[in-house]
Design a protein around this motif. Structure first.
Motif, PDB file in Angstrom:
ATOM      1  N   ALA A   1     -14.367 -20.262  -1.500  1.00 20.22           N
ATOM      2  CA  ALA A   1     -15.769 -20.462  -1.116  1.00 20.22           C
ATOM      3  C   ALA A   1     -16.496 -21.302  -2.170  1.00 20.22           C
ATOM      4  CB  ALA A   1     -16.466 -19.120  -0.944  1.00 20.22           C
ATOM      5  N   HIS A   2     -16.180 -21.033  -3.428  1.00 19.17           N
ATOM      6  CA  HIS A   2     -16.833 -21.787  -4.507  1.00 19.17           C
ATOM      7  C   HIS A   2     -16.396 -23.254  -4.468  1.00 19.17           C
ATOM      8  CE1 HIS A   2     -19.163 -21.203  -8.341  1.00 19.17           C
ATOM      9  NE2 HIS A   2     -18.805 -22.463  -8.422  1.00 19.17           N
ATOM     10  N   GLN A   3     -15.103 -23.442  -4.205  1.00 21.08           N
ATOM     11  CA  GLN A   3     -14.583 -24.814  -4.094  1.00 21.08           C
ATOM     12  C   GLN A   3     -15.303 -25.567  -2.987  1.00 21.08           C
ATOM     13  OE1 GLN A   3     -10.432 -23.921  -3.653  1.00 21.08           O
ATOM     14  NE2 GLN A   3      -9.872 -25.095  -5.463  1.00 21.08           N
TER      15      GLN A   3
ATOM     16  N   PHE B   1     -12.590 -27.979 -13.768  1.00 21.37           N
ATOM     17  CA  PHE B   1     -12.308 -27.012 -14.830  1.00 21.37           C
ATOM     18  C   PHE B   1     -12.730 -25.609 -14.387  1.00 21.37           C
ATOM     19  CE2 PHE B   1     -13.814 -24.487 -18.408  1.00 21.37           C
ATOM     20  CZ  PHE B   1     -12.663 -24.415 -19.174  1.00 21.37           C
ATOM     21  N   GLU B   2     -13.928 -25.529 -13.843  1.00 20.11           N
ATOM     22  CA  GLU B   2     -14.461 -24.242 -13.390  1.00 20.11           C
ATOM     23  C   GLU B   2     -13.543 -23.607 -12.343  1.00 20.11           C
ATOM     24  OE1 GLU B   2     -19.218 -23.920 -13.023  1.00 20.11           O
ATOM     25  OE2 GLU B   2     -18.189 -23.843 -11.112  1.00 20.11           O
ATOM     26  N   GLU B   3     -13.044 -24.433 -11.439  1.00 23.26           N
ATOM     27  CA  GLU B   3     -12.148 -23.927 -10.397  1.00 23.26           C
ATOM     28  C   GLU B   3     -10.824 -23.436 -10.990  1.00 23.26           C
ATOM     29  OE1 GLU B   3     -12.005 -27.127  -7.531  1.00 23.26           O
ATOM     30  OE2 GLU B   3     -14.168 -26.994  -7.178  1.00 23.26           O
TER      31      GLU B   3
ATOM     32  N   SER C   1     -30.066 -23.941  -9.103  1.00 26.14           N
ATOM     33  CA  SER C   1     -29.806 -22.866  -8.143  1.00 26.14           C
ATOM     34  C   SER C   1     -28.319 -22.504  -8.126  1.00 26.14           C
ATOM     35  CB  SER C   1     -30.333 -23.217  -6.755  1.00 26.14           C
ATOM     36  OG  SER C   1     -29.486 -24.134  -6.131  1.00 26.14           O
ATOM     37  N   HIS C   2     -27.451 -23.479  -8.392  1.00 25.85           N
ATOM     38  CA  HIS C   2     -26.011 -23.190  -8.427  1.00 25.85           C
ATOM     39  C   HIS C   2     -25.653 -22.346  -9.663  1.00 25.85           C
ATOM     40  CE1 HIS C   2     -21.815 -23.677  -7.463  1.00 25.85           C
ATOM     41  NE2 HIS C   2     -21.558 -24.199  -8.657  1.00 25.85           N
ATOM     42  N   ILE C   3     -26.199 -22.726 -10.786  1.00 27.01           N
ATOM     43  CA  ILE C   3     -25.898 -21.994 -12.030  1.00 27.01           C
ATOM     44  C   ILE C   3     -26.427 -20.557 -11.952  1.00 27.01           C
ATOM     45  CG2 ILE C   3     -26.453 -21.840 -14.507  1.00 27.01           C
ATOM     46  CD1 ILE C   3     -26.288 -24.862 -14.686  1.00 27.01           C
TER      47      ILE C   3
ATOM     48  N   ILE D   1     -18.310 -25.108  -1.893  1.00 26.01           N
ATOM     49  CA  ILE D   1     -19.679 -25.450  -2.321  1.00 26.01           C
ATOM     50  C   ILE D   1     -19.665 -26.702  -3.199  1.00 26.01           C
ATOM     51  CG2 ILE D   1     -21.603 -24.667  -3.774  1.00 26.01           C
ATOM     52  CD1 ILE D   1     -20.840 -21.793  -2.691  1.00 26.01           C
ATOM     53  N   HIS D   2     -18.692 -26.752  -4.129  1.00 24.70           N
ATOM     54  CA  HIS D   2     -18.559 -27.945  -4.975  1.00 24.70           C
ATOM     55  C   HIS D   2     -18.268 -29.175  -4.111  1.00 24.70           C
ATOM     56  CE1 HIS D   2     -17.338 -25.598  -8.884  1.00 24.70           C
ATOM     57  NE2 HIS D   2     -18.629 -25.536  -8.632  1.00 24.70           N
ATOM     58  N   GLU D   3     -17.383 -28.961  -3.145  1.00 22.17           N
ATOM     59  CA  GLU D   3     -16.961 -30.055  -2.268  1.00 22.17           C
ATOM     60  C   GLU D   3     -18.140 -30.628  -1.480  1.00 22.17           C
ATOM     61  OE1 GLU D   3     -14.048 -29.577   1.268  1.00 22.17           O
ATOM     62  OE2 GLU D   3     -13.044 -28.801  -0.524  1.00 22.17           O
TER      63      GLU D   3
ATOM     64  N   GLU E   1     -24.398 -19.103  -7.331  1.00 26.69           N
ATOM     65  CA  GLU E   1     -22.946 -18.945  -7.135  1.00 26.69           C
ATOM     66  C   GLU E   1     -22.157 -18.822  -8.429  1.00 26.69           C
ATOM     67  OE1 GLU E   1     -24.764 -21.098  -3.769  1.00 26.69           O
ATOM     68  OE2 GLU E   1     -24.351 -21.929  -5.756  1.00 26.69           O
ATOM     69  N   ASP E   2     -22.606 -19.544  -9.470  1.00 24.09           N
ATOM     70  CA  ASP E   2     -21.855 -19.462 -10.730  1.00 24.09           C
ATOM     71  C   ASP E   2     -21.920 -18.057 -11.335  1.00 24.09           C
ATOM     72  OD1 ASP E   2     -20.897 -22.025 -10.631  1.00 24.09           O
ATOM     73  OD2 ASP E   2     -22.229 -22.849 -12.162  1.00 24.09           O
ATOM     74  N   ARG E   3     -22.974 -17.338 -11.043  1.00 26.31           N
ATOM     75  CA  ARG E   3     -23.094 -15.959 -11.552  1.00 26.31           C
ATOM     76  C   ARG E   3     -21.980 -15.071 -11.008  1.00 26.31           C
ATOM     77  NH1 ARG E   3     -28.191 -15.676 -14.081  1.00 26.31           N
ATOM     78  NH2 ARG E   3     -27.509 -17.247 -15.565  1.00 26.31           N
TER      79      ARG E   3
HETATM   80 FE   LIG Z   1     -19.820 -24.010  -9.887  1.00 27.31          FE
END
Ligand SMILES: [Fe+2]
Length: 151
Positions: free
Chosen positions: A75-77, A60-62, A114-116, A79-81, A119-121
């Motif tokens: 890049a975010h994808q 959803f976030e992606e 740390s992710h929230i 990190i999730h991966e 990177e989520d920022r």
């Molecule tokens: Fe995320």
């Protein structure tokens, strides 16, 4: 005592995202509770729920980042991966009968915060620009996408 609690410094200001992050924390606490009871069926059940929800949340976030034309989506994808690879390895061990819940809890607890906060920022500005004054098309898209992922 709950293992993790929602604190204001975890807030992104994007309601749909904050709701989902809160749900993940709730799941983490449910898993911690299940672990403590020593009920392995219940632990396995909560763990599956937590992992499925987390995967859906990432997707959803992606989608949201893509819709918002967030420049660092790839890049975010990634990190999730990478995180999901670790989770998949744990899931495999769980499938062989190993009790991986404590390890998963540790991993999630550290990683999620740390992710929230990290990177989520970085996508908040792009996504807020999309959602804060959403036109009809964007609102419709959000509704459809929420339904697609969360039923
Ligand atoms: Fe995320």
């Amino acid at each position: 005592m709950a293992l993790m609690s929602w604190t204001q410094d975890l807030e992104s200001g994007i309601k749909v995202i904050d709701d989902q992050h809160q749900r993940i924390i709730q799941f983490i606490n449910e898993l911690d509770d299940a672990c403590r009871t020593g009920n392995t069926d219940e632990t396995g059940h909560v763990m599956e729920g937590l992992l499925n929800y987390t995967i859906t949340h990432f997707e959803f976030e992606e989608s949201l980042q893509e819709k918002a034309a967030y420049p660092y989506l790839k890049a975010h994808q990634r990190i999730h991966e990478l995180f999901m690879k670790k989770v998949a390895a744990l899931r495999e061990r769980a499938g062989k009968g190993e009790d991986v819940a404590p390890e998963l809890l540790n991993l999630l607890k550290g990683w999620l915060v740390s992710h929230i906060k990290g990177e989520d920022r970085d996508y908040v500005e792009s996504v807020r620009a999309l959602l804060d004054n959403a036109d009809q098309e964007t609102s419709g898209w959000l509704n459809t996408t929420m339904k697609r992922f969360f039923g």
